[in-house]
Write a protein that holds these residues in place. Structure first.
Motif, PDB file in Angstrom:
ATOM      1  N   GLY A  13      23.184  -7.747 -26.812  1.00  0.00           N
ATOM      2  CA  GLY A  13      23.407  -8.579 -25.644  1.00  0.00           C
ATOM      3  C   GLY A  13      22.353  -8.290 -24.589  1.00  0.00           C
ATOM      4  O   GLY A  13      21.622  -7.303 -24.677  1.00  0.00           O
ATOM      5  N   PRO A  14      22.235  -9.122 -23.561  1.00  0.00           N
ATOM      6  CA  PRO A  14      21.260  -8.901 -22.484  1.00  0.00           C
ATOM      7  C   PRO A  14      21.769  -7.869 -21.484  1.00  0.00           C
ATOM      8  O   PRO A  14      22.977  -7.626 -21.390  1.00  0.00           O
ATOM      9  N   VAL A  15      20.845  -7.268 -20.724  1.00  0.00           N
ATOM     10  CA  VAL A  15      21.218  -6.287 -19.705  1.00  0.00           C
ATOM     11  C   VAL A  15      21.262  -6.937 -18.332  1.00  0.00           C
ATOM     12  O   VAL A  15      20.778  -8.050 -18.131  1.00  0.00           O
ATOM     13  N   GLY A  16      21.836  -6.203 -17.380  1.00  0.00           N
ATOM     14  CA  GLY A  16      21.802  -6.626 -15.995  1.00  0.00           C
ATOM     15  C   GLY A  16      20.471  -6.278 -15.362  1.00  0.00           C
ATOM     16  O   GLY A  16      19.644  -5.553 -15.939  1.00  0.00           O
ATOM     17  N   ASP A  23      14.575   2.967 -19.809  1.00  0.00           N
ATOM     18  CA  ASP A  23      14.671   3.443 -21.197  1.00  0.00           C
ATOM     19  C   ASP A  23      16.100   3.820 -21.541  1.00  0.00           C
ATOM     20  O   ASP A  23      16.405   4.965 -21.870  1.00  0.00           O
ATOM     21  N   ARG A  24      16.978   2.825 -21.456  1.00  0.00           N
ATOM     22  CA  ARG A  24      18.382   3.090 -21.747  1.00  0.00           C
ATOM     23  C   ARG A  24      18.988   1.942 -22.536  1.00  0.00           C
ATOM     24  O   ARG A  24      18.532   0.813 -22.472  1.00  0.00           O
ATOM     25  N   ALA A  25      19.993   2.279 -23.305  1.00  0.00           N
ATOM     26  CA  ALA A  25      20.775   1.294 -24.037  1.00  0.00           C
ATOM     27  C   ALA A  25      22.182   1.323 -23.466  1.00  0.00           C
ATOM     28  O   ALA A  25      22.813   2.382 -23.408  1.00  0.00           O
ATOM     29  N   ARG A  26      22.670   0.165 -23.048  1.00  0.00           N
ATOM     30  CA  ARG A  26      24.036   0.068 -22.545  1.00  0.00           C
ATOM     31  C   ARG A  26      24.968  -0.231 -23.718  1.00  0.00           C
ATOM     32  O   ARG A  26      24.938  -1.310 -24.292  1.00  0.00           O
ATOM     33  N   LEU A  27      25.778   0.750 -24.070  1.00  0.00           N
ATOM     34  CA  LEU A  27      26.698   0.618 -25.191  1.00  0.00           C
ATOM     35  C   LEU A  27      28.118   0.465 -24.671  1.00  0.00           C
ATOM     36  O   LEU A  27      28.500   1.124 -23.692  1.00  0.00           O
ATOM     37  N   ARG A  70      23.564  -3.487 -25.114  1.00  0.00           N
ATOM     38  CA  ARG A  70      22.795  -4.350 -24.209  1.00  0.00           C
ATOM     39  C   ARG A  70      21.381  -3.795 -24.078  1.00  0.00           C
ATOM     40  O   ARG A  70      21.193  -2.635 -23.705  1.00  0.00           O
ATOM     41  N   LEU A  71      20.380  -4.648 -24.369  1.00  0.00           N
ATOM     42  CA  LEU A  71      18.969  -4.273 -24.332  1.00  0.00           C
ATOM     43  C   LEU A  71      18.206  -5.283 -23.492  1.00  0.00           C
ATOM     44  O   LEU A  71      18.560  -6.467 -23.454  1.00  0.00           O
ATOM     45  N   ASP A  72      17.116  -4.807 -22.840  1.00  0.00           N
ATOM     46  CA  ASP A  72      16.317  -5.758 -22.070  1.00  0.00           C
ATOM     47  C   ASP A  72      15.308  -6.466 -22.985  1.00  0.00           C
ATOM     48  O   ASP A  72      15.212  -6.178 -24.184  1.00  0.00           O
ATOM     49  N   VAL A  81      14.270  -8.558 -32.286  1.00  0.00           N
ATOM     50  CA  VAL A  81      15.599  -9.163 -32.372  1.00  0.00           C
ATOM     51  C   VAL A  81      15.843 -10.015 -31.127  1.00  0.00           C
ATOM     52  O   VAL A  81      15.233  -9.807 -30.077  1.00  0.00           O
ATOM     53  N   ASP A  82      16.752 -10.962 -31.259  1.00  0.00           N
ATOM     54  CA  ASP A  82      17.151 -11.819 -30.148  1.00  0.00           C
ATOM     55  C   ASP A  82      18.579 -11.477 -29.733  1.00  0.00           C
ATOM     56  O   ASP A  82      19.308 -10.786 -30.456  1.00  0.00           O
ATOM     57  N   VAL A  83      18.973 -11.976 -28.558  1.00  0.00           N
ATOM     58  CA  VAL A  83      20.365 -11.850 -28.139  1.00  0.00           C
ATOM     59  C   VAL A  83      21.253 -12.524 -29.185  1.00  0.00           C
ATOM     60  O   VAL A  83      20.970 -13.634 -29.638  1.00  0.00           O
ATOM     61  N   GLY A  84      22.296 -11.821 -29.590  1.00  0.00           N
ATOM     62  CA  GLY A  84      23.190 -12.341 -30.617  1.00  0.00           C
ATOM     63  C   GLY A  84      22.920 -11.770 -31.996  1.00  0.00           C
ATOM     64  O   GLY A  84      23.783 -11.840 -32.882  1.00  0.00           O
ATOM     65  N   ALA A  85      21.713 -11.210 -32.190  1.00  0.00           N
ATOM     66  CA  ALA A  85      21.393 -10.562 -33.476  1.00  0.00           C
ATOM     67  C   ALA A  85      22.098  -9.210 -33.537  1.00  0.00           C
ATOM     68  O   ALA A  85      22.761  -8.786 -32.585  1.00  0.00           O
TER      69      ALA A  85
END
Length: 202
Positions: A13-16, A23-27, A70-72, A81-85
């Motif tokens: 998903g996209p990030v805020g 350099d973070r992944a929102r899980l 969530r990744l930027d 990858v795209d959002v939704g992948a």
């Protein structure tokens, strides 16, 4: 007690705005719990052909119950990858560096940069040779007095942040490869010009 998974496939998903360029992944908390992760732990993300290392942080409550990361945009492009992948996310244990040598890009002459601030910036993520990190000097405190006709009217105490950060590039680590930095890691900082001179004399 349920044993933590080593890895799992999750949706992207996209990030805020606050996480763009970080350099973070929102899980989701669901994923953090399933993998037995704490905030700040290193995680490896695998796309079809690419991989990357990030630090794990909890997403908002709206993601609870979802297998989501969530990744930027930059991170998604690196993983192709795209959002939704979907990607595979897993725990990653990198060795603690005995020594990290850094090359400063730019002018350090007028900037006071305590070693603790460099260490804190490096400790936020796994590092490898070639990585760059920008470190901004800490806020500087000041005291001032407001005088009028020889009378002190008020005392002012405050702080100001230096707007100029220093860009540091990881030139060498012991051991080699992806490492993490802790309080025992020896950190060396050299100016790019000095490093180039040493390379020319070698």
């Amino acid at each position: 007690m349920k044993q933590a998974l080593k890895s799992m496939r999750v949706q992207v998903g996209p990030v805020g705005l606050a996480d763009i360029g970080e350099d973070r992944a929102r899980l989701s908390r669901t994923v953090l719990a399933a993998l037995g992760l704490n905030e700040g732990d290193a995680v490896q993300l695998l796309g079809d052909d690419q991989s990357m290392l990030l630090r794990a942080y909890a997403a908002g409550a709206e993601d609870d119950g979802l297998n989501l990361v969530r990744l930027d945009g930059i991170q998604r492009r690196k993983l192709a990858v795209d959002v939704g992948a979907t990607v595979v996310v897993g725990r990653y244990s990198s060795p603690v560096a005995e020594r990290v040598r850094l090359v400063a890009i730019g002018d350090l002459a007028d900037i006071s940069l305590p070693l603790d601030e460099i260490r804190s910036a490096l400790a936020e993520r796994p590092v490898v040779v070639g990585d760059s990190v920008r470190v901004t000097p800490s806020r500087k405190t000041f005291d001032a007095q407001v005088n009028l006709l020889g009378l002190t009217l008020a005392g002012v105490t405050g702080s100001v942040a230096d707007a100029h950060g220093v860009l540091l590039r990881v030139a060498d680590t012991t051991p080699a490869g992806v490492v993490t930095v802790d309080d025992a890691t020896q950190i060396e900082v050299r100016h790019a010009a000095a490093a180039d001179d040493d390379a020319g004399q070698a």
